[in-house]
Enzyme design. Structure first.
Site, PDB file in Angstrom:
ATOM      1  N   GLY A   1     -80.540  61.169  20.416  1.00 30.72           N
ATOM      2  CA  GLY A   1     -80.560  62.329  21.301  1.00 30.72           C
ATOM      3  C   GLY A   1     -80.901  62.084  22.742  1.00 30.72           C
ATOM      4  O   GLY A   1     -80.832  63.010  23.557  1.00 30.72           O
TER       5      GLY A   1
ATOM      6  N   GLU B   1     -81.876  56.374  16.174  1.00 32.01           N
ATOM      7  CA  GLU B   1     -80.445  56.628  15.923  1.00 32.01           C
ATOM      8  C   GLU B   1     -79.707  56.999  17.206  1.00 32.01           C
ATOM      9  O   GLU B   1     -79.182  58.101  17.342  1.00 32.01           O
ATOM     10  CB  GLU B   1     -80.299  57.794  14.918  1.00 32.01           C
ATOM     11  CG  GLU B   1     -81.033  57.628  13.604  1.00 32.01           C
ATOM     12  CD  GLU B   1     -81.062  58.920  12.769  1.00 32.01           C
ATOM     13  OE1 GLU B   1     -80.688  60.000  13.284  1.00 32.01           O
ATOM     14  OE2 GLU B   1     -81.459  58.841  11.601  1.00 32.01           O
ATOM     15  N   PRO B   2     -79.641  56.100  18.173  1.00 33.78           N
ATOM     16  CA  PRO B   2     -79.005  56.453  19.449  1.00 33.78           C
ATOM     17  C   PRO B   2     -77.484  56.461  19.354  1.00 33.78           C
ATOM     18  O   PRO B   2     -76.892  55.602  18.716  1.00 33.78           O
ATOM     19  CB  PRO B   2     -79.455  55.313  20.371  1.00 33.78           C
ATOM     20  CG  PRO B   2     -79.568  54.138  19.451  1.00 33.78           C
ATOM     21  CD  PRO B   2     -80.061  54.685  18.140  1.00 33.78           C
ATOM     22  N   GLY B   3     -76.874  57.431  19.991  1.00 27.38           N
ATOM     23  CA  GLY B   3     -75.417  57.476  20.085  1.00 27.38           C
ATOM     24  C   GLY B   3     -75.021  57.463  21.547  1.00 27.38           C
ATOM     25  O   GLY B   3     -74.691  56.434  22.132  1.00 27.38           O
ATOM     26  N   ARG B   4     -75.133  58.629  22.161  1.00 26.71           N
ATOM     27  CA  ARG B   4     -74.705  58.824  23.545  1.00 26.71           C
ATOM     28  C   ARG B   4     -75.293  57.792  24.521  1.00 26.71           C
ATOM     29  O   ARG B   4     -74.588  57.282  25.390  1.00 26.71           O
ATOM     30  CB  ARG B   4     -75.130  60.234  23.989  1.00 26.71           C
ATOM     31  CG  ARG B   4     -74.554  60.680  25.316  1.00 26.71           C
ATOM     32  CD  ARG B   4     -75.184  61.999  25.749  1.00 26.71           C
ATOM     33  NE  ARG B   4     -75.161  63.018  24.730  1.00 26.71           N
ATOM     34  CZ  ARG B   4     -74.171  63.887  24.542  1.00 26.71           C
ATOM     35  NH1 ARG B   4     -73.128  63.870  25.331  1.00 26.71           N
ATOM     36  NH2 ARG B   4     -74.238  64.779  23.567  1.00 26.71           N
TER      37      ARG B   4
ATOM     38  N   TYR C   1     -68.447  72.388  25.671  1.00 25.25           N
ATOM     39  CA  TYR C   1     -69.833  72.543  26.111  1.00 25.25           C
ATOM     40  C   TYR C   1     -69.945  72.940  27.582  1.00 25.25           C
ATOM     41  O   TYR C   1     -71.055  72.991  28.122  1.00 25.25           O
ATOM     42  CB  TYR C   1     -70.604  71.223  25.975  1.00 25.25           C
ATOM     43  CG  TYR C   1     -70.533  70.523  24.643  1.00 25.25           C
ATOM     44  CD1 TYR C   1     -70.936  71.154  23.467  1.00 25.25           C
ATOM     45  CD2 TYR C   1     -70.098  69.210  24.567  1.00 25.25           C
ATOM     46  CE1 TYR C   1     -70.892  70.486  22.260  1.00 25.25           C
ATOM     47  CE2 TYR C   1     -70.058  68.527  23.357  1.00 25.25           C
ATOM     48  CZ  TYR C   1     -70.452  69.173  22.208  1.00 25.25           C
ATOM     49  OH  TYR C   1     -70.426  68.503  21.028  1.00 25.25           O
TER      50      TYR C   1
ATOM     51  N   CYS D   1     -51.740  74.189  25.876  1.00 20.54           N
ATOM     52  CA  CYS D   1     -51.551  75.629  26.087  1.00 20.54           C
ATOM     53  C   CYS D   1     -52.798  76.426  25.731  1.00 20.54           C
ATOM     54  O   CYS D   1     -52.850  77.120  24.710  1.00 20.54           O
ATOM     55  CB  CYS D   1     -50.353  76.097  25.282  1.00 20.54           C
ATOM     56  SG  CYS D   1     -48.869  75.253  25.816  1.00 20.54           S
ATOM     57  N   GLU D   2     -53.828  76.267  26.538  1.00 20.18           N
ATOM     58  CA  GLU D   2     -55.085  77.015  26.416  1.00 20.18           C
ATOM     59  C   GLU D   2     -55.658  77.107  27.830  1.00 20.18           C
ATOM     60  O   GLU D   2     -55.679  76.097  28.542  1.00 20.18           O
ATOM     61  CB  GLU D   2     -56.123  76.249  25.577  1.00 20.18           C
ATOM     62  CG  GLU D   2     -55.761  75.948  24.149  1.00 20.18           C
ATOM     63  CD  GLU D   2     -56.014  77.117  23.203  1.00 20.18           C
ATOM     64  OE1 GLU D   2     -56.801  78.023  23.555  1.00 20.18           O
ATOM     65  OE2 GLU D   2     -55.419  77.097  22.116  1.00 20.18           O
TER      66      GLU D   2
ATOM     67  N   TYR E   1     -68.601  60.917  22.319  1.00 20.00           N
ATOM     68  CA  TYR E   1     -68.014  62.212  21.955  1.00 20.00           C
ATOM     69  C   TYR E   1     -66.751  62.469  22.785  1.00 20.00           C
ATOM     70  O   TYR E   1     -66.462  63.599  23.153  1.00 20.00           O
ATOM     71  CB  TYR E   1     -69.053  63.337  22.099  1.00 20.00           C
ATOM     72  CG  TYR E   1     -70.320  62.994  21.335  1.00 20.00           C
ATOM     73  CD1 TYR E   1     -70.333  63.044  19.935  1.00 20.00           C
ATOM     74  CD2 TYR E   1     -71.464  62.540  21.986  1.00 20.00           C
ATOM     75  CE1 TYR E   1     -71.458  62.662  19.219  1.00 20.00           C
ATOM     76  CE2 TYR E   1     -72.595  62.152  21.277  1.00 20.00           C
ATOM     77  CZ  TYR E   1     -72.584  62.226  19.902  1.00 20.00           C
ATOM     78  OH  TYR E   1     -73.692  61.842  19.182  1.00 20.00           O
TER      79      TYR E   1
HETATM   80  C1  LIG Z   1     -75.405  62.868  16.393  1.00 18.65           C
HETATM   81  C2  LIG Z   1     -76.617  62.313  15.782  1.00 18.65           C
HETATM   82  C3  LIG Z   1     -77.330  61.289  16.423  1.00 18.65           C
HETATM   83  C4  LIG Z   1     -76.968  60.751  17.781  1.00 18.65           C
HETATM   84  O1  LIG Z   1     -77.167  61.676  18.790  1.00 18.65           O
HETATM   85  P1  LIG Z   1     -77.010  61.202  20.318  1.00 18.65           P
HETATM   86  O2  LIG Z   1     -77.320  62.407  21.098  1.00 18.65           O
HETATM   87  O3  LIG Z   1     -75.587  60.775  20.492  1.00 18.65           O
HETATM   88  O4  LIG Z   1     -77.955  60.092  20.538  1.00 18.65           O
HETATM   89  C5  LIG Z   1     -78.430  60.755  15.774  1.00 18.65           C
HETATM   90  N1  LIG Z   1     -78.813  61.216  14.556  1.00 18.65           N
HETATM   91  C6  LIG Z   1     -78.165  62.199  13.921  1.00 18.65           C
HETATM   92  C7  LIG Z   1     -78.635  62.655  12.608  1.00 18.65           C
HETATM   93  C8  LIG Z   1     -77.041  62.791  14.508  1.00 18.65           C
HETATM   94  O5  LIG Z   1     -76.413  63.768  13.876  1.00 18.65           O
END
Ligand SMILES: *Cc1c(COP(=O)(O)O)cnc(C)c1O
Length: 420
Positions: free
Chosen positions: A243, A277-280, A320, A347-348, A376
Site C-alpha cells: 500500500g 506485500e508491496p505492489g505499486r 480513480y 466510445c466513452e 495497475y
Molecule cells: C493489492 C494488494 C497489495 C499491494 O498493494 P499496493 O498498493 O500495490 O502496494 C498488497 N496486499 C494485498 C492483499 C493486496 O490486495
C-alpha cells in the site's frame, strides 16, 4: 526515482527508457506500448529489501500490480516472494520460476480448486479473509491429507486516507475480519488438525502517503497477536500488507526505508518475522505507457488530443480520476502550449488519459509518454471496443526486450464460436 529521462540529460532532447530512445521502441514495436525499466525496478526492490535487513523477512511482491511473467521472473531472481490473489496469479509465479514457499495468498473469493492448487505446491500461507473461507481451507486440506498454513487477515478499521476504491481496511470494506472474529478464528484454526497457524496479516489500502495509518493498523494487529500468544497460540510472522504510495504529481509519500525502519523496530520488539506485500511502490514508476497522437480536434472551447492508447490500456484516470504526468517524446521549437484533454479512441466520455493539461501543441504522429503507468496499468487492461492489448517491453541499459507481443484481433476472438 526512475530511469526515464531525456537523452544526455538535455531537457530539449528526446525521452529515453534507460539508454534506449522511446522513438526506437515505437518504430520497432508499435504503439501503444508499455515500457518498463529494469534498473528502476531492481533498485526499488533492493531499497525495500535492504530496509528490512535488521529482521528475518520476506518481500512478497503483489502480483496484481503488474503481472507480466518476465517482471515476475526478474523479481524472483532478486529473491522476491509473491502476494497472489488468484489461482491464475499462482500459475504465473510458478511459470516465472518463483518459489512457492515464498508465496502468500490473499483475496476474499478463494475457491476450493485454487486453495487445493496452492496447498499442493506448498505455498507459505493462505491469508484468510472470512470464517467461511477458513472452513473451506480446512476441508480442502483434510481432503488432501495436509495441514494448511494460515494467517488471518485482520481488518483493523483504519482510514488510510486514500481513494475510496483502494481503501481496504475500513469497517465498510469487504476485506479481512474484525479483531474479535479473528480471535475466534485463530482458536478454531489452532484446534484443527488440518490447519497450522503461521502468522497474522493486514492490508489497509493502496497509494498510502503517510506512515501513521500503517502504524495504527500494525499496532492493532500486534495487540491481537500478543493476546493470542498469551493464550498459547504461536504466531510467527507479521504481514503488514502493501500500500505504500508513490509520486504521480506532487505527492510526498513516506519513503520505503522509513516504512522499513518502522516495521523492523516493531518486529524486533515483538519478535516477529516480517512479510511485506508491496505492489505499486516497486513497479509504479518503473513503467510508462508510450502512445502516438492520432489527431487533434477542437469542439466548442475544448481542445482534444486523440492518442492511440485508451481507457482499455490504462484505466486509472477513468476509474480513480488518477493523474499521470504526460510528456511529448520529442520537443519541437515553436510549438505553443495548449490546454488539452488527452483522450483515446474508445466510445466513452470517461475515456481520457488526462484532462485540462498544458502541453505543447501536438500533431498527428507525435509520440507521447504517460508516466507512472507501471502499476495497475497493463494488469488492468481490457479488450473493450475490440482493442488488442498493448505490447510490453523491458529496457535494460542500451537494449530492450519484448516481454509481451501485441495482441492480434484473432487473439481476441479465440474461444468464440460461430453458430452452426
Ligand atoms: C493489492 C494488494 C497489495 C499491494 O498493494 P499496493 O498498493 O500495490 O502496494 C498488497 N496486499 C494485498 C492483499 C493486496 O490486495
Amino acid at each position: 526515482m526512475h530511469h526515464f529521462s531525456r537523452l544526455d540529460a538535455d531537457p530539449l532532447r528526446p525521452l529515453c527508457a534507460e539508454g534506449v530512445q522511446l522513438s526506437d521502441i515505437a518504430a520497432e514495436v508499435g504503439t501503444p506500448c508499455y515500457v518498463y525499466s529494469r534498473a528502476t525496478l531492481e533498485r526499488h526492490y533492493r531499497v525495500l529489501d535492504e530496509s528490512l535487513q535488521g529482521v528475518a523477512h520476506m518481500v512478497c511482491y503483489a502480483v496484481k500490480a503488474c503481472s507480466n511473467i518476465a517482471i515476475l521472473q526478474l523479481l524472483a531472481r532478486l529473491g522476491s516472494g509473491f502476494d497472489i490473489v488468484s489461482g491464475g496469479e499462482l500459475q504465473r509465479v510458478l511459470r516465472a520460476g518463483g518459489d512457492p514457499r515464498k508465496v502468500v495468498y490473499s483475496g476474499v473469493g478463494k475457491q476450493a480448486d485454487e486453495i487445493a492448487q496452492a496447498l499442493r505446491v506448498r505455498i507459505h500461507c493462505l491469508n484468510v479473509e472470512s470464517e467461511g473461507e477458513l472452513h473451506t481451507i480446512e476441508q480442502v486440506a483434510a481432503g488432501l491429507g495436509v495441514r494448511a498454513p494460515v494467517s488471518i487477515r485482520v481488518n483493523p478499521e483504519v482510514d488510510p486516507k486514500t481513494h475510496k476504491y483502494v481503501a481496504t481496511g475500513l469497517k465498510s470494506s469487504k476485506f479481512g475480519v474484525t479483531p474479535e472474529v479473528a480471535e475466534r478464528l485463530y482458536h478454531a484454526a489452532d484446534r484443527s488438525p488440518h490447519l497450522r497457524v503461521v502468522g497474522i496479516d493486514c492490508h489497509i489500502g493502496s497509494q498510502i502517503l503517510e506512515l501513521d495509518p500503517f502504524a495504527e493498523a500494525v499496532g492493532r494487529v500486534i495487540e491481537l497477536a500478543e493476546r493470542l500468544r498469551g493464550q498459547g497460540i504461536a504466531i510467527e510472522h507479521l504481514d503488514v500488507g502493501g500500500g505504500l504510495g508513490i509520486v504521480y504529481q506532487d505527492e510526498e509519500p513516506a519513503l520505503p526505508h522509513e516504512l522499513g525502519a518502522a516495521v523492523v523496530a516493531i518486529a524486533r520488539r515483538h519478535q516477529f518475522k516480517v512479510i511485506i506485500e508491496p505492489g505499486r511502490v516497486l513497479v509504479g514508476n518503473a513503467g510508462l505507457l508510450l502512445t502516438r497522437v492520432v489527431g487533434t480536434k477542437t469542439q466548442g472551447n475544448k481542445q482534444f488530443v486523440i492518442v492511440d492508447a485508451a481507457m482499455n490500456d490504462l484505466i486509472r484516470p477513468s476509474l480513480y480520476g488518477a493523474w499521470h504526468r504526460i510528456e511529448p517524446v520529442h520537443l519541437h521549437a515553436g510549438r505553443p502550449l495548449q490546454h488539452v484533454d488527452v483522450v483515446g479512441p474508445v466510445c466513452e466520455s470517461g475515456d481520457f488519459l488526462a484532462q485540462d493539461r498544458a502541453l505543447p501543441a501536438m500533431q498527428p504522429g507525435d509520440l507521447v509518454a504517460v508516466f507512472g503507468a507501471g502499476a495497475y496499468g497493463f494488469s488492468m487492461a481490457s479488450n473493450y471496443n475490440s482493442r488488442p492489448r498493448a505490447a510490453e517491453v523491458l529496457a535494460d541499459g542500451e537494449v530492450y526486450t519484448l516481454i509481451r507481443a501485441r495482441e492480434t484481433v484473432q487473439d481476441l476472438w479465440r474461444g468464440e464460436l460461430l453458430l452452426g
